[in-house]
Design a protein around this motif. Sequence first.
Motif, PDB file in Angstrom:
ATOM      1  N   HIS A   1     -13.984  -6.712 -23.963  1.00  0.00           N
ATOM      2  CA  HIS A   1     -13.108  -6.821 -24.288  1.00  0.00           C
ATOM      3  C   HIS A   1     -12.632  -6.806 -25.670  1.00  0.00           C
ATOM      4  O   HIS A   1     -11.575  -7.552 -26.330  1.00  0.00           O
ATOM      5  CB  HIS A   1     -14.389  -8.203 -25.379  1.00  0.00           C
TER       6      HIS A   1
ATOM      7  N   CYS B   1      -8.175 -13.301 -19.595  1.00  0.00           N
ATOM      8  CA  CYS B   1     -10.437 -13.226 -19.483  1.00  0.00           C
ATOM      9  C   CYS B   1     -11.108 -13.608 -19.467  1.00  0.00           C
ATOM     10  O   CYS B   1     -10.663 -15.419 -20.133  1.00  0.00           O
ATOM     11  CB  CYS B   1     -10.541 -11.730 -20.488  1.00  0.00           C
TER      12      CYS B   1
ATOM     13  N   CYS C   1     -13.143 -14.243 -21.179  1.00  0.00           N
ATOM     14  CA  CYS C   1     -14.004 -14.831 -22.713  1.00  0.00           C
ATOM     15  C   CYS C   1     -12.761 -15.803 -23.341  1.00  0.00           C
ATOM     16  O   CYS C   1     -12.804 -16.197 -24.128  1.00  0.00           O
ATOM     17  CB  CYS C   1     -13.735 -13.194 -23.586  1.00  0.00           C
TER      18      CYS C   1
ATOM     19  N   CYS D   1      -7.863  -7.811 -21.720  1.00  0.00           N
ATOM     20  CA  CYS D   1      -9.123  -7.181 -22.580  1.00  0.00           C
ATOM     21  C   CYS D   1      -9.296  -5.659 -21.278  1.00  0.00           C
ATOM     22  O   CYS D   1      -8.672  -6.316 -20.495  1.00  0.00           O
ATOM     23  CB  CYS D   1     -10.672  -8.075 -22.242  1.00  0.00           C
TER      24      CYS D   1
END
Length: 315
Positions: free
Chosen positions: A163, A173, A175, A180
């Motif tokens: 990440h 991403c 996340c 990332c």
Amino acid sequence: MCYIGVDLGGTNIAAGLVSEDGKILYKKSIPTGKERENEYIIKDIALLCKDIIEKSEKNIKDIKSIGIGSPGQPDVANGIILYSCNLGFRNVNIKKEMNKYIDLPIFIDNDANCAALGESVSGAAAKFSDSVTVTIGTGIGGGIIINNKIFGGTYFGGAEIGHMVIKTGGRKCQCGRNGCWETYSSATALINDTKQAAEKNNESAIYRLVNGDLSKITAKTPFDALLEGDETAKKVIDEYIINFAEGLTNIINIFQPGAVVIGGGVSAQGEKLLAPIRKIASKIVYGGELKTLIVQASLGNDAGIVGAAMLGKGV
Ligand SMILES: [Zn+2]
């Protein structure tokens, strides 16, 4: 004395009896059955450990500790998996559950950290006290070893190298951020990029390799097509390697470890992957000289067992 290492995965639980120097003496695996309540899964881990002790003709007194590598965020100090979306664990006290069935010290850590420790004890980074292991899979997993010990940060959730943003405003991403490293350099990213490139170039060898069914593309497909001189595959892989090298060079610049170890399915490509990455990293690394070795993981799936076992060593 021996150790037991457990690699708790979403599909299988693999465990082994491991010697002081990180060699697997006996191993066995069982299905995880991850849809079950966590206490049943942990009971199975404990029974598997007991079975391994018995099958290898050892006594519980011969075992120093049991280490468990699990996906998700660990609370290493208390033996708790705080969260694992893969296993559906939330605040699961593995240590306490295990001790209901087996009276041995229990250590836990994240699976990627365990793989890194395994490679550093008896795998590709065995010669070095500092190394970083990068596992290319669905995402990019990382484990940082400093002075022969896992570095997980103050709250054990560090080393999320996948990440690290390599392109501001880049790909979305899971996340929540954009750009990332894993959105460009995971096996999933390579498969998606190969699929998209093939859709635009229907003359590509990629089509033939999957009998016209692009859903059958794996991370190996573009490398196979490249062997046939396929231009579409070459573009995908060149781009993949540039992005991979960018992220990897960041890691080398930060830690300058003795070795970075590359594991996971894509790493099976060996020098076809590593030689061009070294070439790019040599050009862009800070200081202009690449001293860190970039090597293929050597323990494969056993790294997780060995590393988990070694969690209890020297504690
Ligand atoms: Zn991310």
